[in-house]
Design an enzyme around this catalytic site. Structure first.
Site, short mmCIF file in Angstrom:
data_model
loop_
_atom_site.label_atom_id
_atom_site.label_comp_id
_atom_site.label_asym_id
_atom_site.label_seq_id
_atom_site.Cartn_x
_atom_site.Cartn_y
_atom_site.Cartn_z
N GLU A 174 0.83 -1.20 0.00
CA GLU A 174 0.00 0.00 0.00
C GLU A 174 0.86 1.25 0.00
OE1 GLU A 174 -3.72 1.91 2.61
OE2 GLU A 174 -2.85 -0.03 3.16
N GLY A 196 -7.59 3.02 9.17
CA GLY A 196 -7.05 2.03 10.11
C GLY A 196 -5.55 2.02 10.20
#
Length: 503
Positions: free
Chosen positions: A239, A270
Site C-alpha cells: 500500500e 485504520g
C-alpha cells in the site's frame, strides 16, 4: 481576338507584299478573294497559336502546384513518422505521465495500444472503484495514463462483517460504473482487482475470509478478467509503495534524480504509511531491516524505505485516544472533546458515547464593541496532546533525513486541512507543520457540535507529524487529493503493476 482595324492593316500589307514579290501574270491569276482566304488562315493560325500557348501555361502551373503538394505531403508524413518514432523510442521518448497528441497518433498507427485496468479499494470507511485507460508502447511496454474513473460508496466493506452477502452486493454499483467506462469488447482482457486495507486487517480472520469469499464470487461473474489472486487483503508495505509511486509518477519525479522524489505520507482510517527513497547512508544504517526494500522501476533499481503502521490510521487512533477515558458506565469523557458535546460515534462495529470531561475547562473571551465578556467552554488541547502522544509513543521510527526532504501527504491529512479552510479543496496547497499545530489549538478552543471530533483529529495529526516523524514546525507539507486531475491513490500504482506483471 484580332480587331477589324488590325485586320484591314494586315490585308493591305499582305497584298502589297504579294504584288512586290510576284510577277504580273501571277498577280492576274491570284484574285483578291484568294488573298482574303490567306489572310483569314493566317489570322486563324495566330488565334490557335495564342490559345495553345495559354493552355500550355495553365497546365504547367497546375503541374507545379501538384508537385509542391506532393512534396509537402511526403515531408509532413516523413516528419510525423520521425516524431512518432522518437516519441516511442527510449530514452528519447517523452517522459510525462499523461498522453499527448503524438501518443494518439501512435495508437492510430498501431505503435501503441489502449489497455485498461479496474481496481477496487476496499477501505475501512468506504469502497472506491478506479477504472484506468493507458496507452501502452509496443516498443518497450511503457505506459502513459490517458483516462481515469473514480467513484466511492459508503460504508466500507468491513462494516458488513456480519453479513458478507450484503457486503458483496455493496460493490455492484461500482462494477456497473466501471463497465460504463471500459468498452465492452475490452472487458475480457481488462484485469479486475480488489484489495482490502486496514478495515479488513483488523477484523477476525473468519469474518474477513467470509467477506472475501463472497466478493470473489461477484468479481468472477463481472465479465472482467479475474484470477484466484484478484481478491485479497493488501499488505501494508505494498500500500505504501503503490501510493509513493502514484504521487511521484503524477508529479513526473519517478524517472529523475532520487533526491528529487517525494516522501509520501498516507493517512487512512485504520493505518498510515510512509514511503520514500533514502539518500543518506545514515538512514539505511539506522533503519530496521524490514523497513527497507528494493524495486525495479522504469529501467532502474530503487531502494525504498517503507512501513505501514496498523492501528495509527485516523479512525483507529481516535478509538485508541478515546478509550483512555472510558468510564465504568461505558461513557467516554475525553479532554479532546468540548464539554458541550454529546456524540454517538461508531467504529469497527462498536458504537461509543463520546462527551467532554465532567470538569469543564473554560476560556475567557473579552467582549468587544460594548459586549460583555464570556467564559467559553473549550476542549483541553494540552491534555489532548498528551493522550495522542501516549498512542504514538515508541511506535514510530523517524529517519533524520525527513527534516530535509520534500513531503507530500494525502487522504485524511488533506481532508482535515480542507475542512478547516487551510487549503483549497480543489487545488490543494502547502502548509507548515506549525500551521497544523495552530489550527489544532484554534479548533479545540471553539465549540462545534457539527464537527465534534475535529479537535481530536487535528491534534492527533499535528502530534503525529511532530512526536511521530520528528518534523519541525517550519517543515512544509504538500497536500493534494488530485494531481493533474487524477486521484492520489495507491490504485494507480497497483494498476501499473497488474498490467505489467499480471494479477
Amino acid at each position: 481576338m484580332v480587331s477589324e482595324k488590325n485586320l484591314n492593316t494586315l490585308r493591305s500589307r499582305l497584298v502589297s507584299s504579294r504584288v512586290q514579290q510576284n510577277t504580273v501574270s501571277d498577280v492576274s491569276n491570284h484574285t483578291e478573294g484568294d488573298y482574303l482566304v490567306d489572310i483569314e488562315m493566317a489570322v486563324g493560325d495566330m488565334g490557335v497559336a495564342t490559345k495553345g500557348t495559354q493552355s500550355s501555361g495553365k497546365m504547367h502551373t497546375s503541374f507545379r502546384l501538384m508537385r509542391l503538394l506532393f512534396y509537402g505531403i511526403v515531408f509532413s508524413l516523413t516528419s510525423l513518422i520521425i516524431l512518432v518514432t522518437l516519441n516511442n523510442t527510449w530514452p528519447l521518448k517523452s517522459i510525462g505521465h499523461s498522453t499527448n497528441s503524438l501518443d494518439h497518433v501512435s495508437v492510430a498507427l498501431g505503435v501503441q495500444e489502449r489497455v485498461h485496468a479496474v481496481i477496487i479499494d476496499a477501505g475501512s470507511t468506504g469502497s472506491r472503484v478506479l477504472a484506468f485507460t493507458f496507452f501502452k508502447s509496443l516498443t518497450d511496454n511503457s505506459l502513459k495514463l490517458d483516462d481515469e474513473l473514480w467513484h466511492e460508496v459508503k460504508p466500507g466493506l468491513s462494516s458488513f462483517a456480519d453479513d458478507p452477502i450484503e457486503g458483496a452486493k455493496s460493490l455492484v454499483p461500482l462494477l456497473e460504473i466501471a463497465k460504463s467506462r471500459i468498452p465492452r469488447q475490452s472487458w475480457a482482457s481488462t484485469p479486475l482487482v480488489l484489495k482490502a486495507t486496514a478495515g479488513l486487517r483488523l477484523l477476525p480472520v473468519e469474518k474477513a475470509d467470509a467477506l472475501l469469499m463472497e466478493v470473489k464470487k461477484l468479481l468472477a461473474s463481472s465479465g472482467f478478467h479475474t484470477t484466484e489472486n484478484s481478491v485479497g487483503i493488501m499488505d501494508g508495505r505494498d500500500e505504501g509503495i503503490f501510493s509513493w509511486f502514484t504521487v511521484n509518477y503524477l508529479m513526473d519525479r519517478v524517472s529523475g534524480d532520487p533526491r528529487e522524489t517525494l516522501v509520501a505520507l498516507d493517512l487512512g482510517g485504520g493505518s498510515t504509511q510512509i514511503t520514500f527513497v533514502p539518500v543518506e547512508d545514515e538512514t539505511v544504517k539506522k533503519t530496521p531491516e524490514d523497513y527497507l526494500t528494493s524495486i525495479s522501476l522504469l529501467h532502474k533499481n530503487l531502494n525504498l524505505y517503507t512501513h505501514s503502521y496498523l492501528g495509527l490510521g485516523l479512525m483507529a487512533a481516535r478509538q485508541a485516544v478515546l478509550l483512555q477515558h472510558k468510564g465504568e458506565d461505558g461513557i467516554i469523557r475525553s479532554p479532546c472533546i468540548n464539554p458541550i458535546i454529546d456524540h454517538q460515534w461508531t467504529y469497527g462495529g462498536e458504537t461509543y458515547t463520546v462527551r467532554g470531561p465532567e470538569e469543564a475547562k473554560y476560556q475567557e473571551v473579552r467582549g468587544q464593541a460594548g459586549r460583555l465578556s464570556e467564559n467559553r467552554p473549550i476542549a483541553d488541547h494540552e491534555a489532548c496532546v498528551k493522550a495522542c502522544a501516549q498512542v504514538i509513543s515508541n511506535k514510530v521510527h523517524a529517519p533524520h533525513e525527513l527534516k530535509t526532504r520534500e513531503v507530500i501527504a494525502f487522504s485524511y491529512f488533506f481532508d482535515r486541512a480542507t475542512e478547516r479552510g487551510l487549503i483549497d479543496p480543489f487545488k490543494g496547497g502547502e502548509l507548515t507543520v506549525q500551521e497544523f499545530l495552530n489550527a489544532a489549538v484554534q479548533t479545540c478552543n471553539i465549540p462545534n457540535v457539527e464537527q465534534p471530533l475535529a479537535c481530536l483529529d487535528l491534534t492527533f495529526i499535528s502530534s503525529f507529524l511532530t512526536y511521530g516523524y520528528g518534523l519541525k514546525g517550519s517543515s512544509i507539507i504538500k497536500l493534494y487529493k488530485k494531481i493533474d486531475n487524477y486521484e492520489v491513490s495507491w490504485g494507480l500504482g497497483l494498476a501499473f503493476h497488474v498490467i505489467n506483471n499480471g494479477i
